[in-house]
Design an enzyme around this catalytic site. Structure first.
Site, PDB file in Angstrom:
ATOM      1  CG  ASP A  36      -8.712  33.002  22.269  1.00 26.97           C
ATOM      2  OD1 ASP A  36      -9.763  33.492  22.712  1.00 26.97           O
ATOM      3  OD2 ASP A  36      -8.688  32.233  21.279  1.00 26.97           O
ATOM      4  CG  ASN A  55     -12.841  40.439  19.453  1.00 28.53           C
ATOM      5  OD1 ASN A  55     -11.726  40.687  19.905  1.00 28.53           O
ATOM      6  ND2 ASN A  55     -13.197  39.196  19.149  1.00 28.53           N
TER       7      ASN A  55
HETATM    8  C1  IPE Z   1      -8.512  36.953  19.093  1.00 26.53           C
HETATM    9  O1  IPE Z   1      -9.350  36.102  19.806  1.00 26.53           O
HETATM   10  C2  IPE Z   1      -8.713  38.372  19.543  1.00 26.53           C
HETATM   11  C3  IPE Z   1      -8.280  38.677  20.903  1.00 26.53           C
HETATM   12  C4  IPE Z   1      -7.667  37.863  21.724  1.00 26.53           C
HETATM   13  C5  IPE Z   1      -8.545  40.018  21.339  1.00 26.53           C
HETATM   14  P1  IPE Z   1     -10.780  35.658  19.241  1.00 26.53           P
HETATM   15  O2  IPE Z   1     -11.370  34.773  20.261  1.00 26.53           O
HETATM   16  O3  IPE Z   1     -11.554  36.843  18.843  1.00 26.53           O
HETATM   17  O4  IPE Z   1     -10.372  34.857  17.924  1.00 26.53           O
HETATM   18  P2  IPE Z   1     -11.200  33.795  17.078  1.00 26.53           P
HETATM   19  O5  IPE Z   1     -12.566  34.376  16.851  1.00 26.53           O
HETATM   20  O6  IPE Z   1     -11.272  32.540  17.883  1.00 26.53           O
HETATM   21  O7  IPE Z   1     -10.394  33.607  15.835  1.00 26.53           O
HETATM   22  C1  IPE Z   2     -10.352  36.505  24.628  1.00 22.50           C
HETATM   23  O1  IPE Z   2     -11.226  35.583  25.192  1.00 22.50           O
HETATM   24  C2  IPE Z   2     -10.779  37.924  24.887  1.00 22.50           C
HETATM   25  C3  IPE Z   2     -11.286  38.637  23.706  1.00 22.50           C
HETATM   26  C4  IPE Z   2     -11.315  38.160  22.500  1.00 22.50           C
HETATM   27  C5  IPE Z   2     -11.787  39.973  23.911  1.00 22.50           C
HETATM   28  P1  IPE Z   2     -12.525  35.066  24.420  1.00 22.50           P
HETATM   29  O2  IPE Z   2     -13.681  35.901  24.821  1.00 22.50           O
HETATM   30  O3  IPE Z   2     -12.283  34.990  22.971  1.00 22.50           O
HETATM   31  O4  IPE Z   2     -12.666  33.625  25.042  1.00 22.50           O
HETATM   32  P2  IPE Z   2     -13.151  32.300  24.304  1.00 22.50           P
HETATM   33  O5  IPE Z   2     -12.330  32.134  23.071  1.00 22.50           O
HETATM   34  O6  IPE Z   2     -14.600  32.488  23.986  1.00 22.50           O
HETATM   35  O7  IPE Z   2     -12.905  31.215  25.302  1.00 22.50           O
HETATM   36 MG    MG Z   3     -11.600  33.507  21.746  1.00 19.55          MG
END
Ligand code: IPE
Ligand code: IPE
Ligand code: MG
Length: 246
Positions: A25, A73
Site C-alpha cells: 500500500d 479496487n
Molecule cells: C489494499 O489497499 C489493496 C492492495 C494493496 C492491493 P487499498 O489502498 O485498496 O486499501 P484501503 O482502501 O485503504 O483499505
Molecule cells: C496500493 O497503493 C496499490 C493498490 C491498491 C493497487 P494505493 O494506490 O492504494 O496507494 P494510496 O493508498 O492511495 O497511497
Molecule cells: Mg491504498
C-alpha cells in the site's frame, strides 16, 4: 547475494518465516509526495516487486503472497484501473523469464476471468511457464477478496456435498483450507502492511489467523531490502504462542 547466507547479522536464518504476505500500500501517497501522478506511483511499486521477491528468495522464504489488486479496487476510476492492469501485463511479460530462471513459480489468488483479457492472458502465460519451479511460490492476489475466497470455498464444498461425495459433518478446518485459492499456503507467518494503515482491507481472512502483523509507515515503492529485514527481525522477536504459553 548467495541464498542461505544471512544478509543481515540480526536475522536468524533458522527461523525465516515460511510464508510472508504483503499488503503493498501507499503507491498513491508516494507519488503525491514526489510530485508525480498516481500511475507513476504504481509503476514505482511494480518495480519494487522484483527486488523484494529476490530478497525473499535469497532468505529461503517458501511463499510470498502479494496483494496487487483487491475486489474493492474496482471502485477506483477506470483510468487508474486500466493503468494498473496495463502495468501488470507489462510486468508479467518483462519478468517471466527472470522468474523462471530463478526457479520461482507464479500462483494466483482471486478471479482472473473479470480482468481485461490482455492481463489475464499474460498472468496465465507466466503461471504456465513457471508451473514446475520449486524454490519459492510468488502468489499474486489479483482481483482478490478474502470474503470472496471463503464464498468460493463454501460453494466448492457444497457442490461436493450435493454430489454425495462428502457429508456436512465431514467439513472441518482442513477441508476449508484445502479449498482456498492456493491450498498449499493456507497459513501466513508474517503479514506486512506498508504505508501505516492499521487494517486488513479484506486480505486473506482465513490465512492470517495466527500471522504476526508488522505495519510500517514506509510507502510500498520505498520498502526496500532493509525494510524487509527490519520486518523479519521484528517477527523473530515475537513470542508466537498459538493460544498456549511461552
Ligand atoms: C489494499 O489497499 C489493496 C492492495 C494493496 C492491493 P487499498 O489502498 O485498496 O486499501 P484501503 O482502501 O485503504 O483499505
Ligand atoms: C496500493 O497503493 C496499490 C493498490 C491498491 C493497487 P494505493 O494506490 O492504494 O496507494 P494510496 O493508498 O492511495 O497511497
Ligand atoms: Mg491504498
Amino acid at each position: 547475494m548467495k541464498s542461505g547466507v544471512s544478509p543481515d547479522d540480526r536475522i536468524d536464518m533458522k527461523r525465516i518465516p515460511a510464508h510472508i504476505a504483503i499488503i503493498m500500500d501507499g503507491n498513491g501517497r508516494w507519488a503525491k509526495r514526489h510530485g508525480k501522478v498516481r500511475s507513476q506511483g504504481h509503476e514505482a511499486g511494480a518495480h519494487n516487486v522484483r527486488e523484494i521477491t529476490e530478497a525473499c528468495r535469497e532468505l529461503g522464504v517458501r511463499a510470498l503472497t502479494l496483494f496487487a489488486f483487491s475486489t474493492e479496487n474496482w471502485n477506483r476510476s477506470k483510468r487508474e484501473v486500466d493503468s494498473l492492469f496495463r502495468l501488470i501485463s507489462r510486468a508479467m511479460k518483462k519478468y517471466a523469464n527472470t522468474i523462471n530462471k530463478t526457479n520461482v513459480r507464479l500462483r494466483h489468488l482471486g478471479t482472473l476471468e473479470a480482468l481485461p483479457e490482455h492481463a489475464s492472458k499474460d498472468v496465465r502465460k507466466c503461471m504456465e511457464l513457471t508451473k514446475n519451479n520449486t524454490t519459492m511460490d510468488v502468489c499474486m492476489a489479483l482481483n482478490y477478496g478474502g470474503r470472496g475466497e471463503l464464498v468460493h470455498a463454501a460453494r466448492k464444498i457444497a457442490e461436493a456435498v450435493q454430489r454425495g461425495e462428502i457429508k456436512p459433518e465431514d467439513i472441518d478446518e482442513e477441508m476449508i483450507a484445502d479449498h482456498l485459492y492456493v491450498p498449499e499456503h493456507s497459513e501466513v507467518d508474517l503479514l506486512i502492511r506498508t504505508s501505516g494503515e492499521m487494517r486488513i482491507s479484506n486480505f486473506m481472512l482465513w490465512q492470517i489467523s495466527y500471522a504476526e502483523i508488522v505495519v510500517t509507515p514506509t510507502f510500498w515503492p520505498d520498502f526496500d531490502r532493509k525494510s524487509l529485514y527490519d520486518a523479519i527481525v521484528e517477527y523473530q522477536a515475537r513470542d508466537r504462542r498459538f493460544g498456549g504459553r511461552s
